[in-house]
Design a protein around this motif. Structure first.
Motif, short mmCIF file in Angstrom:
data_model
loop_
_atom_site.label_atom_id
_atom_site.label_comp_id
_atom_site.label_asym_id
_atom_site.label_seq_id
_atom_site.Cartn_x
_atom_site.Cartn_y
_atom_site.Cartn_z
N ASN A 1 0.84 -1.19 0.00
CA ASN A 1 0.00 0.00 0.00
C ASN A 1 0.88 1.25 0.00
O ASN A 1 1.12 1.85 1.05
CB ASN A 1 -0.91 -0.02 1.23
N PRO A 2 1.39 1.67 -1.16
CA PRO A 2 2.36 2.77 -1.21
C PRO A 2 1.79 4.10 -0.73
O PRO A 2 2.52 4.95 -0.22
CB PRO A 2 2.76 2.84 -2.67
N GLY A 3 0.50 4.30 -0.87
CA GLY A 3 -0.10 5.56 -0.43
C GLY A 3 -0.01 5.76 1.08
O GLY A 3 0.11 6.89 1.56
N LYS A 4 -0.05 4.68 1.84
CA LYS A 4 0.02 4.77 3.30
C LYS A 4 1.39 5.29 3.74
O LYS A 4 1.47 6.14 4.62
CB LYS A 4 -0.26 3.42 3.94
N VAL A 5 2.45 4.81 3.12
CA VAL A 5 3.79 5.26 3.49
C VAL A 5 3.94 6.74 3.17
O VAL A 5 4.43 7.52 4.00
CB VAL A 5 4.86 4.43 2.75
N SER A 6 3.50 7.14 2.00
CA SER A 6 3.59 8.55 1.61
C SER A 6 2.77 9.43 2.55
O SER A 6 3.23 10.48 3.00
CB SER A 6 3.10 8.75 0.18
N ARG A 7 1.56 9.01 2.86
CA ARG A 7 0.69 9.81 3.72
C ARG A 7 1.26 9.90 5.13
O ARG A 7 1.27 10.97 5.74
CB ARG A 7 -0.71 9.19 3.75
N ASP A 8 1.73 8.80 5.68
CA ASP A 8 2.34 8.82 7.01
C ASP A 8 3.55 9.74 7.04
O ASP A 8 3.73 10.50 7.99
CB ASP A 8 2.76 7.41 7.45
N TYR A 9 4.37 9.69 6.01
CA TYR A 9 5.58 10.51 5.99
C TYR A 9 5.21 11.99 5.90
O TYR A 9 5.81 12.82 6.58
CB TYR A 9 6.48 10.11 4.82
N ARG B 1 7.52 10.04 10.69
CA ARG B 1 8.75 9.69 9.97
C ARG B 1 9.65 8.77 10.77
O ARG B 1 10.57 8.18 10.22
CB ARG B 1 9.51 10.95 9.61
N GLN B 2 9.43 8.65 12.04
CA GLN B 2 10.29 7.83 12.89
C GLN B 2 10.22 6.36 12.51
O GLN B 2 11.19 5.63 12.64
CB GLN B 2 9.86 8.01 14.35
#
Length: 58
Positions: A25-33, A38-39
């Motif tokens: 789920n690439p969108g989750k990583v981008s949204r979280d960042y 970011r930790q």
């Protein structure tokens, strides 16, 4: 110099916490960042460099 290579090729939990969600789920990583979580993830530049070097060797 050793710290640079250690930082690039150290496959700790952050690397796996970044690559597995990127594949699923690439969108989750981008949204979280973007939201400031970011930790949990590895540095994007370091991640890109590491994956590029692995791809080059393969």
């Amino acid at each position: 110099m050793h710290e640079v290579f250690n930082g690039l090729f150290n496959f700790d939990a952050k690397f796996w916490n970044t690559i597995i969600p990127l594949l699923i789920n690439p969108g989750k990583v981008s949204r979280d960042y973007i939201d400031g979580k970011r930790q949990r993830y590895t540095n994007p530049f370091r991640f890109y460099l590491t994956v590029s070097i692995i791809f080059f060797y393969l």
